[in-house]
Design an enzyme around this catalytic site. Structure first.
Site, PDB file in Angstrom:
ATOM      1  N   SER A 188      -2.738   1.236   6.463  1.00 51.05           N
ATOM      2  CA  SER A 188      -2.792   1.317   5.011  1.00 51.05           C
ATOM      3  C   SER A 188      -1.405   1.398   4.392  1.00 51.05           C
ATOM      4  O   SER A 188      -0.524   2.087   4.896  1.00 51.05           O
ATOM      5  CB  SER A 188      -3.600   2.544   4.589  1.00 51.05           C
ATOM      6  OG  SER A 188      -3.708   2.623   3.200  1.00 51.05           O
TER       7      SER A 188
ATOM      8  N   ASP B 213      -3.429   0.554  -7.861  1.00 49.82           N
ATOM      9  CA  ASP B 213      -3.285   1.392  -6.670  1.00 49.82           C
ATOM     10  C   ASP B 213      -1.866   1.273  -6.120  1.00 49.82           C
ATOM     11  O   ASP B 213      -1.604   0.545  -5.179  1.00 49.82           O
ATOM     12  CB  ASP B 213      -4.313   0.966  -5.617  1.00 49.82           C
ATOM     13  CG  ASP B 213      -4.493   2.011  -4.519  1.00 49.82           C
ATOM     14  OD1 ASP B 213      -3.672   2.946  -4.452  1.00 49.82           O
ATOM     15  OD2 ASP B 213      -5.444   1.892  -3.726  1.00 49.82           O
TER      16      ASP B 213
ATOM     17  N   HIS C  44      -2.422   6.374  -3.512  1.00 50.40           N
ATOM     18  CA  HIS C  44      -2.944   7.656  -3.032  1.00 50.40           C
ATOM     19  C   HIS C  44      -1.889   8.473  -2.307  1.00 50.40           C
ATOM     20  O   HIS C  44      -2.207   9.535  -1.764  1.00 50.40           O
ATOM     21  CB  HIS C  44      -4.123   7.407  -2.087  1.00 50.40           C
ATOM     22  CG  HIS C  44      -3.766   6.598  -0.865  1.00 50.40           C
ATOM     23  ND1 HIS C  44      -3.812   5.217  -0.859  1.00 50.40           N
ATOM     24  CD2 HIS C  44      -3.345   6.963   0.360  1.00 50.40           C
ATOM     25  CE1 HIS C  44      -3.441   4.786   0.334  1.00 50.40           C
ATOM     26  NE2 HIS C  44      -3.149   5.821   1.094  1.00 50.40           N
TER      27      HIS C  44
END
Length: 226
Positions: free
Chosen positions: A181, A100, A70
């Site tokens: 993250s 991801d 992301h």
């Protein structure tokens, strides 16, 4: 970057140090300017936000930083500073959903890109990548909560996001909090994966999910441990 929440489940390495000895220049010689190491665990900045490099890798010619998927579209320019004055790389690949991760191709020759992770004041040498195994010990490091350890609880986990499905993740009992993250997960000198989400916190405990490192390296002809 905030930890993301999945629809069906909430998402979210044993430290080794290394010292390098550098010979002093001969009398009368001029020393080359020192280069700055940019390790895994380093936060980079773009016009749209910030993301952390989980691992450095190479194809033998170029060096790359591996981030969460992301962290910006292909072509995103990354900088070493919040003021966006020191460019260090550009996003060359971004995969999400399905998997991801993103790859940042480093472009600044004033930096070196060692196969290491910065975990607070310690430097962890990453010599290899390994597939996680249920029951093994693992650790992860992040800017919010530092380094925490636990065990691998599951592999080949599939998660459904609003944006689509991500498969092949692994789950651990390691805690994390918002801001962690993209952090590196490792076991000894082996890179395992990067944090993509989690639930709970580091006071009461939690669960975290990771994109495995091995498939990323295999897909792009990259390696760690150089």
């Amino acid at each position: 970057m905030r930890l993301r929440t999945a629809v069906s489940q909430l998402l979210c390495a044993v430290l080794l140090g290394a010292l390098a000895l550098v010979a002093a220049p001969a009398a009368g010689a001029t020393a080359a300017p020192a280069q700055t190491p940019l390790r895994g665990g380093t936060m980079l900045f773009s016009p749209s936000g910030r993301c952390m490099v989980a691992f450095n890798a190479t194809n033998g010619t170029r060096h790359y930083g591996i981030m969460a998927g992301h962290c910006g579209a292909v072509g995103t320019q990354w900088y070493a500073d919040r003021g966006l004055t020191v460019p260090v790389g550009v996003t060359e690949a971004a995969v999400f959903p399905g998997q991801d991760y993103a790859l940042v191709r480093f472009t600044n020759p004033d930096y070196t890109y060692p196969s290491e992770i910065a975990a607070g004041a310690q430097v962890i040498r990453i010599n290899r990548a390994a597939n996680p195994v249920v029951g093994q010990s693992a650790c992860r490091t992040g800017p919010t909560t530092g380094t925490h350890c636990g065990t691998v609880q599951g592999v080949n986990v599939t998660i459904t996001y609003p944006q689509g499905t991500v498969s092949g993740l692994f789950r651990t009992s390691i805690c994390a909090e918002p801001g962690d993250s993209g952090g590196s997960a490792f076991g000894g000198d082996a890179g395992l994966g990067l944090l993509v989400g989690g639930s709970g916190n580091c006071t009461s405990g939690g669960t975290t999910y990771y994109q495995p490192l091995v498939p990323v390296l295999s897909a792009h002809g990259l390696r760690v441990g150089y």
